[in-house]
Every structure is written in structure tokens, then in C-alpha cells.
Write an enzyme that holds these catalytic residues in place. Structure first.
Site, PDB file in Angstrom:
ATOM      1  N   ASP A  45      22.858  40.280  61.546  1.00  0.00           N
ATOM      2  CA  ASP A  45      22.449  41.250  60.255  1.00  0.00           C
ATOM      3  C   ASP A  45      22.009  40.864  59.260  1.00  0.00           C
ATOM      4  O   ASP A  45      22.378  39.327  58.715  1.00  0.00           O
ATOM      5  CB  ASP A  45      24.044  41.805  59.643  1.00  0.00           C
ATOM      6  N   GLU A 124      15.035  49.801  59.306  1.00  0.00           N
ATOM      7  CA  GLU A 124      15.139  51.397  58.678  1.00  0.00           C
ATOM      8  C   GLU A 124      14.267  51.858  58.489  1.00  0.00           C
ATOM      9  O   GLU A 124      13.618  51.550  57.368  1.00  0.00           O
ATOM     10  CB  GLU A 124      16.473  51.365  58.330  1.00  0.00           C
ATOM     11  N   LYS A 160      16.546  52.962  62.367  1.00  0.00           N
ATOM     12  CA  LYS A 160      17.560  52.828  61.755  1.00  0.00           C
ATOM     13  C   LYS A 160      17.186  54.402  61.225  1.00  0.00           C
ATOM     14  O   LYS A 160      16.842  54.025  59.903  1.00  0.00           O
ATOM     15  CB  LYS A 160      18.149  51.578  61.189  1.00  0.00           C
ATOM     16  N   THR A 185      23.505  54.373  61.369  1.00  0.00           N
ATOM     17  CA  THR A 185      24.142  53.614  60.424  1.00  0.00           C
ATOM     18  C   THR A 185      24.585  54.466  59.446  1.00  0.00           C
ATOM     19  O   THR A 185      24.870  55.749  58.984  1.00  0.00           O
ATOM     20  CB  THR A 185      23.003  52.986  59.635  1.00  0.00           C
ATOM     21  N   PHE A 207      31.151  50.711  59.608  1.00  0.00           N
ATOM     22  CA  PHE A 207      31.030  49.958  59.283  1.00  0.00           C
ATOM     23  C   PHE A 207      32.527  49.461  57.840  1.00  0.00           C
ATOM     24  O   PHE A 207      33.249  50.702  57.993  1.00  0.00           O
ATOM     25  CB  PHE A 207      30.353  50.429  57.554  1.00  0.00           C
TER      26      PHE A 207
END
Length: 355
Positions: A45, A124, A160, A185, A207
Site C-alpha cells: 500500500d 484510483e 479503483k 475501495t 477497510f
């Protein structure tokens, strides 16, 4: 004459010692990170190439916050400069040049990351498009075109998208109509997970850490053992649901606060982990056991759910934590995107003014 193996006595004794080591002792010699990689695809990440070189993940994820930090580092200025050159050359208004520069910058980082790992990178879409299905589809296709221009196949890219209803439907369209793989996400509710599975998107990012943060801030509990951590329990439920009912969407645990959370999800399809926690795991020699398995998932007592738009919005709304964390996540990613735009605008104006 054929090659021979020339073992010294010490080498031979070493080999005998290794062969006699029990599996349990061998696991103790391996780092937690090495053990984890046997059960789970480890994803970095980060936008930091050095971390990718060091920990050798399969895939990598990026977002505006990570790229904002990376774009400020001198080592990556050439990627920013190249993106600005591209944006200015494309012409149009200053706003259009900024937009084109941003897109190119995200792809530049993705291209460089892909040089360092065998798998895929997640890029993203602007969080400000989170409630604009058509806008997300268009931006995703633009990213894919930019990757294609750089010689990168769409098979190595995940687009994303925020896990709003509009984002999930954008993911469905990108997958079905364009063969573009998507990473959904900012997933906090079970409703989001169900909708993503029904949309048949490639990957869902659940998450852990941000759920953990919310419960610490909004309940009397300030600490949790890994097996009772609300973020860990959320990912476990999603994994079990997907595997029990044979959905093609895979689960990626994300946003970790400690290595205990990571190790508690060994066996999850993918885990995306920050460089700081990758470092801790590489120095940790405790035993990591596979906790999530398809067999356990098949045996769990979850029931299959179907959610249309109305049901999705209601079920998601019933989860206060998920509502708050989704909107907070979108705002934070949008804020960092705007900071990055401000930096780019200043540099574009400097280029135009010959500075």
C-alpha cells in the site's frame, strides 16, 4: 566433463541440520511476512518504489494521499515533470491541463511500480466523482488508454472506485462492457460487500483500520484482541460470504493499524499493507496460522442476500459507522487530490512563465 557439487564438511553439516529441522522450527526461522505470503497475496500500500523493491509484494495499491506524499519527494520529480509536460502539450484551459497532468501522473507512478512487481497496480479515480457513474467510467477508460500508450495491458491494472452505489455500478459497467478490472475501495458495510459481489467486480477492498478507529472513538472500547477486532470481523464476514456462495469477487483487507490485524486475516485473498507494517512483519518470527479458509467459509451459517438500489441505500444507511467512514474517506481523498492539483497548477504556471 559434467559439473560437480563440491560440498565442504561445514556445508554438508549445514545441509544435514536444515533437513532435520522440524516444520514448526522452520516456521519460527521464517519471518511472519514470509509465512503470510504462503496463505495470502501480499500487496504494498504505497507509491514508494524503494518499499516495493525491499518487500517484493505481488501487487501494489495507490491513492491520492499516497501519491501526494510521493510527488513531494525529489526522487520522483521526473515523473511529475513528465506529467506536466504532457498536460501542457495537450493544451486547453489551465483546468484541463491540470486534469490531464493529474491523470498522467497517476499512470506514470503506476507504470514505474509495475516495473518492480509481477502483478497488478490499482489506480484510483478522483473521489470527487464518487456519485457520478458516467464520470467514473470515463475516467477509468482514460486511465486504461494512458496505460496502453505506455505499453501496459489492462490486465495489469485495477481501476479503483469508491464503493458508493454509483461507484459499484460504474465498476459493473467497466467489467461487463469494457473488460476492465476494478478495485472497489472504501468498503465499510456488509451492504457494500453484497452489492460489489452482485456487480461481479474483480476485487473489493474492505477497510480494517478505519473501522477499528471508529469503534475506538465512538464506544467505550479502546483496544481489541485481533480475533475480536471489529475491522477483522468485518473482513472475515465478507470473505466467508463470498466463498460460501461462490462469488468471483475477491476480498482484500486494507487500512491496517497493527500487525495483529494483518496476521488475524491470514488466508484472505489479498492484504494490502503499508511499508511500516511490512517492515514489522519482516522482523517478526512468531507463527502465522491460516485463519480464513474456503472450508470454514462453506460451513458458516450466513444466508444469501440480494440488494437492489433501494435496499442497498437503506441497509448501508442503517450502519452508522459505514456511513460516516465512507463519507469521511471520500472527503479526505478529495482533499488530497485538491492539494495535488494546487501543486500541479503552480508548476504549470511556472512553466508557462518560463520559470
Amino acid at each position: 566433463m559434467g559439473a560437480t557439487c563440491d560440498y565442504t564438511d561445514s556445508n554438508f553439516r549445514s545441509l544435514l541440520t536444515m533437513s532435520s529441522v522440524s516444520p514448526d522450527k522452520r516456521r519460527k526461522m521464517e519471518s511472519a511476512l514470509e509465512q503470510l505470503k504462503k496463505h495470502t497475496v501480499v500487496v504494498a500500500d504505497t507509491g514508494d518504489f524503494n518499499a516495493i523493491d525491499e518487500y517484493k509484494p505481488q501487487d501494489a495499491t495507490t491513492n491520492p494521499s499516497l501519491l501526494l506524499a510521493a510527488a513531494k519527494m525529489p526522487a520522483y520529480q521526473h515523473l511529475l515533470d513528465d506529467a506536466i509536460k504532457y498536460g501542457v502539450t495537450k493544451g486547453g484551459s489551465v483546468e484541463e491541463q491540470i486534469d490531464n497532468t493529474m491523470d498522467k501522473l497517476f499512470v506514470n507512478f503506476g507504470v514505474e511500480i509495475l516495473k518492480k512487481l509481477p502483478g497488478r497496480v490499482s489506480t484510483e479515480v478522483d473521489a470527487r466523482l464518487s456519485y457520478d457513474k458516467e464520470g467514473m467510467v470515463a475516467k477509468g477508460l482514460k486511465f486504461i488508454d494512458l496505460y496502453k500508450e505506455a505499453g501496459i495491458s489492462k490486465e495489469r491494472v485495477l481501476i479503483k472506485l469508491s464503493s458508493t452505489w454509483e461507484g459499484i455500478q460504474a465498476g459493473k459497467e467497466l467489467e461487463e462492457k469494457h473488460g476492465v478490472h476494478c478495485n472497489m475501495t472504501l468498503m465499510f458495510s456488509f451492504a457494500q460487500a453484497v452489492a460489489c459481489a452482485e456487480a461481479k467486480v474483480t476485487l473489493a477492498s474492505a477497510f480494517v483500520g478505519r473501522i477499528f478507529d471508529w469503534y475506538r472513538e465512538n464506544t467505550d472500547r479502546k483496544s481489541f484482541e485481533p480475533h475480536e477486532d471489529p475491522g477483522v470481523l468485518s473482513v472475515t464476514k465478507i470473505y466467508n460470504y463470498y466463498k460460501k456462495f461462490g462469488y468471483s469477487t475477491v476480498v482484500m483487507g486494507a487500512s491496517f493499524r497493527n500487525t495483529g490485524q494483518v496476521k488475524a486475516l491470514a488466508g484472505c485473498d489479498l492484504l494490502t499493507i503499508s511499508p511500516a507494517l511490512l517492515s514489522e512483519l519482516s522482523q517478526d518470527h512468531s507463527t502465522v496460522k491460516e485463519t480464513l479458509t474456503v472450508e470454514k467459509a462453506k460451513a458458516c451459517d450466513l444466508e444469501k442476500v440480494h440488494l437492489d438500489e433501494k435496499a442497498f441505500r437503506w441497509e448501508h444507511n442503517e450502519d452508522r459507522m459505514a456511513v460516516e467512514k465512507l463519507s469521511d474517506g471520500i472527503r479526505k481523498f478529495a482533499a488530497d487530490a485538491m492539494k495535488l492539483e494546487t501543486m500541479i497548477k503552480e508548476k504549470i504556471l511556472n512553466v508557462k512563465n518560463g520559470k
